[in-house]
Design a protein around this motif. Structure first.
Motif, PDB file in Angstrom:
ATOM      1  N   PHE A  64       0.647  -0.863   0.203  1.00  0.00           N
ATOM      2  CA  PHE A  64      -0.165   0.114   0.265  1.00  0.00           C
ATOM      3  C   PHE A  64       1.014   1.263   0.184  1.00  0.00           C
ATOM      4  O   PHE A  64       0.393   2.612  -0.874  1.00  0.00           O
ATOM      5  CB  PHE A  64      -1.113   0.111   1.405  1.00  0.00           C
ATOM      6  N   GLU A  65       1.731   0.700   0.800  1.00  0.00           N
ATOM      7  CA  GLU A  65       2.590   1.728   1.144  1.00  0.00           C
ATOM      8  C   GLU A  65       3.268   2.667  -0.578  1.00  0.00           C
ATOM      9  O   GLU A  65       3.772   3.991  -0.667  1.00  0.00           O
ATOM     10  CB  GLU A  65       3.690   2.474   2.096  1.00  0.00           C
ATOM     11  N   SER A  66       3.269   1.864  -1.041  1.00  0.00           N
ATOM     12  CA  SER A  66       4.419   1.514  -2.131  1.00  0.00           C
ATOM     13  C   SER A  66       3.830   2.318  -3.342  1.00  0.00           C
ATOM     14  O   SER A  66       4.438   3.207  -4.109  1.00  0.00           O
ATOM     15  CB  SER A  66       5.294   0.593  -3.040  1.00  0.00           C
ATOM     16  N   ILE A  67       2.018   2.260  -3.377  1.00  0.00           N
ATOM     17  CA  ILE A  67       1.905   2.683  -4.038  1.00  0.00           C
ATOM     18  C   ILE A  67       1.111   3.905  -3.496  1.00  0.00           C
ATOM     19  O   ILE A  67       0.804   4.773  -4.745  1.00  0.00           O
ATOM     20  CB  ILE A  67       0.206   1.647  -5.063  1.00  0.00           C
ATOM     21  N   GLY A  68       0.701   4.040  -3.065  1.00  0.00           N
ATOM     22  CA  GLY A  68       0.740   5.595  -1.856  1.00  0.00           C
ATOM     23  C   GLY A  68      -0.572   5.708  -1.952  1.00  0.00           C
ATOM     24  O   GLY A  68      -0.963   6.829  -1.326  1.00  0.00           O
TER      25      GLY A  68
END
Length: 121
Positions: A9-13
């Motif tokens: 999720f954090e890599s997609i943002g």
């Protein structure tokens, strides 16, 4: 509905468009704007069931490994190029899953999209 791990999720943002996003995290206080946050895969499955939706897994490697034993099927895109990385999709056991369809796409990077179904018995 889609579930993904916190790092994915954090890599997609942001939540994925046009679907409800559920984030799986071990961090009890974790929050993700516009998403449901759960601490177990069972909780994510329950949310999907409450909404009458199928649950799709969008990564990462740990979430794939957790979900695969419970999966009825797999939509798998395999890129025909080698990249460096430290996270991988689990190897599918041919005794558990069979290919239902496969299509190779010639694009900037060639890939094959396959659909697998869990074998009965």
């Amino acid at each position: 509905m889609v579930v993904m791990g916190r790092k994915t999720f954090e890599s997609i943002g942001k939540p994925l468009p046009n679907r409800r996003t559920v984030v799986l995290s071990r961090q009890a206080s974790y929050s993700a704007a516009g998403c449901a946050v759960v601490s177990t895969l069972s909780q994510a499955i329950a949310i999907a069931a409450e909404h009458g939706k199928e649950l799709y897994v969008a990564g990462g490697a740990e979430v794939y490994a957790l979900a695969l034993p419970r999966a009825d099927g797999v939509f798998l895109s395999e890129v025909h190029q080698t990249f460096e990385g430290d996270a991988f999709f689990p190897v599918l056991d041919a005794a558990e899953f069979e290919v239902v369809s496969a299509e190779t796409v010639q694009a900037t990077i060639t890939y094959t999209h396959s659909v697998y179904a869990r074998r009965n018995g």
